[in-house]
Each structure stands twice: as structure tokens, then as C-alpha cells.
Design a protein around this motif. Structure first.
Motif, mmCIF file in Angstrom:
data_model
loop_
_atom_site.group_PDB
_atom_site.id
_atom_site.type_symbol
_atom_site.label_atom_id
_atom_site.label_comp_id
_atom_site.label_asym_id
_atom_site.label_seq_id
_atom_site.Cartn_x
_atom_site.Cartn_y
_atom_site.Cartn_z
ATOM 1 N N THR A 76 0.840 -1.211 0.000
ATOM 2 C CA THR A 76 0.000 0.000 0.000
ATOM 3 C C THR A 76 0.871 1.255 0.000
ATOM 4 O OG1 THR A 76 -1.210 -1.250 1.682
ATOM 5 C CG2 THR A 76 -2.116 0.886 1.067
ATOM 6 N N THR A 77 1.959 1.193 0.745
ATOM 7 C CA THR A 77 2.830 2.363 0.884
ATOM 8 C C THR A 77 3.343 2.834 -0.480
ATOM 9 O OG1 THR A 77 3.498 1.526 3.032
ATOM 10 C CG2 THR A 77 4.916 3.203 2.057
ATOM 11 N N ASP A 178 -7.034 5.313 1.064
ATOM 12 C CA ASP A 178 -6.108 4.307 1.577
ATOM 13 C C ASP A 178 -6.963 3.143 2.082
ATOM 14 O OD1 ASP A 178 -4.481 2.711 3.098
ATOM 15 O OD2 ASP A 178 -3.757 4.306 4.426
ATOM 16 N N LYS A 204 -3.011 -8.228 2.872
ATOM 17 C CA LYS A 204 -3.874 -8.214 4.078
ATOM 18 C C LYS A 204 -5.190 -8.904 3.720
ATOM 19 C CE LYS A 204 -1.842 -3.840 5.618
ATOM 20 N NZ LYS A 204 -1.355 -3.532 6.956
HETATM 21 C C1 LIG Z 1 -4.221 2.338 7.221
HETATM 22 C C2 LIG Z 1 -2.938 1.811 6.654
HETATM 23 N N1 LIG Z 1 -2.370 2.443 5.632
HETATM 24 C C3 LIG Z 1 -1.221 2.007 5.072
HETATM 25 C C4 LIG Z 1 -0.583 0.895 5.551
HETATM 26 C C5 LIG Z 1 0.689 0.429 4.898
HETATM 27 O O1 LIG Z 1 0.455 -0.784 4.256
HETATM 28 P P1 LIG Z 1 1.603 -1.637 3.567
HETATM 29 O O2 LIG Z 1 2.319 -2.330 4.664
HETATM 30 O O3 LIG Z 1 0.884 -2.575 2.647
HETATM 31 O O4 LIG Z 1 2.475 -0.710 2.842
HETATM 32 C C6 LIG Z 1 -1.128 0.188 6.625
HETATM 33 C C7 LIG Z 1 -0.429 -0.988 7.178
HETATM 34 O O5 LIG Z 1 -0.704 -1.524 8.184
HETATM 35 C C8 LIG Z 1 -2.344 0.656 7.189
HETATM 36 O O6 LIG Z 1 -2.905 0.035 8.208
#
Ligand SMILES: Cc1ncc(COP(=O)(O)O)c(C=O)c1O
Length: 384
Positions: A76-77, A178, A204
Motif C-alpha cells: 500500500t505504501t 487508503d 492483508k
Molecule cells: C491504514 C494503513 N495504511 C497504510 C498501511 C501500509 O500498508 P503496507 O504495509 O501494505 O504498505 C497500513 C499498514 O498496516 C495501514 O494500516
């Protein structure tokens, strides 16, 4: 074989994955793991099909009309970085909220420092309610983006995306969501919710492996690519190709991971997101009811009976969150997360900036008996 651990850390990453996920990955790895989009031999074409089938499954899940508007990323990041850095220009103004994860906040703060964007973080109540009137007041002529976490990874609350989408549109801005905590666990329809960009993890609620994720970019949104390099298309050009997904997917793809992600998404589609949400909600309600009956325990986020994702974060008065998680792990083989959850804004909102919180989160296949074991362990710990 039953796992020996009670895994309640699905908000970080889901585990165990449905067996079809690993099977799909092994089949590709040992079968057609050529480089997708590179070359015309049969294996490369098969690898390209794997990628396209995954896009199709995701498009069906999120109600996206063109699968090629989905860009694969490593999590996601990276999707959020592409969306934020690819869209914002010097002088732009952004509206975000007080539940954002650092994966939204840090890129915004970076652009604030480096190119002079401005950001308003709109307050959210400790029950997770966003006042749309306050959002409305933040719009300015320079506002080009509203960005919001669909669900807080600490409070578990669900944000009113449709209303935010409408507000953004009325003011000529775009809505970036997000969906780290809702992809695969809460219904998302990008058209009805007026979402212009959707960042999601593969690892996830979509049940894929780590190293997978993606960004949906609506057809009318044009981003500056973050990565420049080989795409296997328009190789004679110095610019990144204009066609999607190639424009935003430079470098060899994670075909093996994407095959696993497709299998995970298909498992979600087969079960149905509404059913998954309902099942997880019931487990959170059971956890909350029992935890709130223990002296000194306070649960964070929406009250019992209200919508929430599979997250229950809490504190035990006078006790350290990290110590509770350590005891759950070492004495009871129950995996939860404790401390700060990459969201200082969320902790400020929840009033837990001082010591963080314990977070238990349920997943696709969490069983009632696992929650009972967690509750029994918490009863012992809280009585000590
Ligand atoms: C609300 C939210 N945004 C972004 C992220 C980042 O996700 P990722 O680890 O897939 O980059 C998380 C990870 O826990 C999250 O809970």
C-alpha cells in the motif's frame, strides 16, 4: 493441520493464507514464470495472462471498468507514494484526516518540506466520526486532493467515502483512498463512492503474499510516474509509455506474487465481501463485549454495535501494552500487535499517544474458539 499459534494480527498482514494462494504461486514459479510483457514466446504470454487475470479479479471486486487502470505495486505504501507524489504540484492544498497512517502522512509532510504543498488534517472524534462540515470548511481554490484512510488501523472506524467523494468532486479535487484495512473485508465500489484513486495491499484482506499491492487510477487522473525504466513496450521512446498499466509499472513484475494475489482475490470473491465483513464484525463484537467486562480495560474506537473493521485495540489501566502483547505471545501463543501502530495522528485521536495500545485483529478464517482462547488469556492477564 491446525496452526499452533492463534494469529490475531491480520491488520498487519493476513495469515495463514488459503492453500490455493501458495499452490497458485508454486504452479507459476515452476511452470510459466517468464517475464510478463517481455518477449513473444509462449511462457511470456502466459505470464502476461496471469497478470491480466489478477487485474480482472481486482476490477470485479472494486467495480472498476478497465482492469488496466489497476497498477501493481509492492504494498500500500508504494501505491500511496505513487498517488501522492505523482499528483501533487507546488502550491497544492490537500485535505487529510486525523486518522491517517504514516504511509499517507509522511509523503504529504515530505512534499510540504520539499515543494511547498499545504495540508489540513481534519479532526475525527475518539469514536471515529468525521464531521463533514469541518471538511467542507477546509476547501480552498488550491485544494486538489482529499485523502482518507477508509478505516483507521487503530480505531477500526469506517469513513464516509461517498460523501467525501462528492465533496471533493464539487470542489474540483480528487479523492484518494487508503484501503489498507478494507480491501477484501469491506465493500468498495469506486464508481458509487466517487473514488479517483484507491491504494490497496495484496497481503492483508486480499489474502495474497507480502510484496503485493496496487493502485487504481481513474481514467481521468493523470499521474507523473515515480519509476522510470523498462516496460517491454515502446522501447524506442525516451519517455515512459503513455498506455496503462505500462506507464506506471517499470521493471520486471512480481508475477509469482501476483498469481498468489489473484488466488486470494478469487477466494474473497467466492466467499463474498459482505459475508466476510459480517463474520469479522461478529467476532469483534464478541471480543469487545468480553474485554469491556474486564475491570480496567478500555476499548478504542466505535462503540459496541456500530460498524467497524476487524480491529479491536485496547488498553488495560496501569499496564504496559507491550507487556500484555509479550505475555499473550510467550505464555499463550497468541499473536497481537502492541505499541504505536504507525499512526501518531490516530493515537492522538484515540488519546493513546502516551503508551500506544494493544491491537487484536481478526481475519478471513478466524474461529470463534480462537477468540474464546484470547478472552480467557486476557482474563488471566487482567486479574494479575
Ligand atoms: C491504514 C494503513 N495504511 C497504510 C498501511 C501500509 O500498508 P503496507 O504495509 O501494505 O504498505 C497500513 C499498514 O498496516 C495501514 O494500516
Amino acid at each position: 493441520m491446525e496452526p499452533s499459534v492463534i494469529y490475531l494480527d491480520h491488520a498487519a498482514t493476513s495469515w495463514p493464507k488459503p492453500p490455493v494462494v501458495g499452490e497458485a504461486m508454486m504452479a507459476i514459479l515452476n511452470g510459466q514464470a517468464a517475464s510478463a510483457g517481455r518477449g513473444n514466446h509462449n511462457m511470456a504470454i502466459q505470464a502476461g495472462r496471469v497478470m491480466f487475470n489478477a487485474r480482472k479479479a481486482l476490477a470485479s471486486l472494486f467495480h472498476i471498468s478497465n482492469p488496466n487502470d489497476i497498477i501493481f505495486t509492492s504494498n500500500t505504501t508504494s501505491a500511496l507514494n505513487l498517488a501522492i507524489k505523482g499528483w501533487l504540484k507546488p502550491g497544492d492544498h490537500v485535505i487529510a484526516t486525523m486518522i491517517e497512517h504514516n504511509s499517507v502522512r509522511r509523503p504529504l509532510e515530505y512534499l510540504k518540506r520539499t515543494i511547498g504543498i499545504q495540508v489540513d488534517y481534519v479532526a475525527v472524534s475518539d469514536q471515529g466520526q468525521l464531521d463533514l462540515g469541518s471538511v467542507k470548511k477546509c476547501f480552498r481554490p488550491e485544494t486538489t486532493m482529499v485523502v482518507c484512510s477508509h478505516s483507521s488501523n487503530l480505531l477500526g472506524c469506517i469513513m464516509p467515502l461517498q460523501e467525501l467523494g462528492r465533496l471533493a468532486k464539487e470542489h474540483g479535487a480528487i479523492l484518494l483512498v487508503d484501503a489498507a484495512q478494507t480491501a477484501g473485508t469491506f465493500p468498495i465500489n469506486v464508481t458509487e463512492m466517487e473514488i479517483d484513486m484507491l491504494a490497496f495491499p495484496g497481503h492483508k484482506g486480499l489474502l495474497g503474499p507480502q510484496g503485493t499491492g496496487g493502485l487504481y487510477i481513474a481514467p481521468h487522473v493523470e499521474l507523473e510516474p515515480l519509476l522510470h525504466g523498462g516496460t517491454g513496450s515502446q522501447s524506442e521512446e525516451l519517455e515512459q509509455p503513455s498506455v496503462r498499466p505500462d506507464r506506471y509499472e517499470a521493471g520486471t513484475a512480481n508475477t509469482v506474487g501476483i498469481a498468489g494475489l489473484a488466488a486470494g482475490v478469487n477466494a474473497v470473491l467466492e466467499d463474498g465481501v459482505e459475508r466476510i465483513y459480517e463474520r469479522q464484525w461478529k467476532l469483534t463484537q464478541m471480543m469487545m463485549r468480553e474485554l469491556e467486562s474486564m475491570p480496567g480495560v478500555s476499548v478504542i474506537g466505535p462503540r459496541l454495535g456500530l460498524p467497524r473493521t476487524g480491529i479491536v485495540a485496547y488498553n488495560l489501566e496501569g499496564r504496559d501494552a507491550a507487556e500484555i502483547a509479550f505475555t499473550l505471545d510467550r505464555k499463550y501463543q497468541i499473536a497481537v500487535r502492541a505499541g504505536y501502530h504507525c499512526t501518531p495522528l490516530g493515537h492522538e485521536t484515540a488519546g493513546t499517544l502516551a503508551g500506544g495500545a494493544v491491537r487484536a485483529s481478526v481475519g478471513f478464517d478466524t474461529k470463534e474458539k480462537e477468540i474464546e482462547a484470547f478472552i480467557a488469556a486476557m482474563r488471566h492477564i487482567s486479574a494479575q
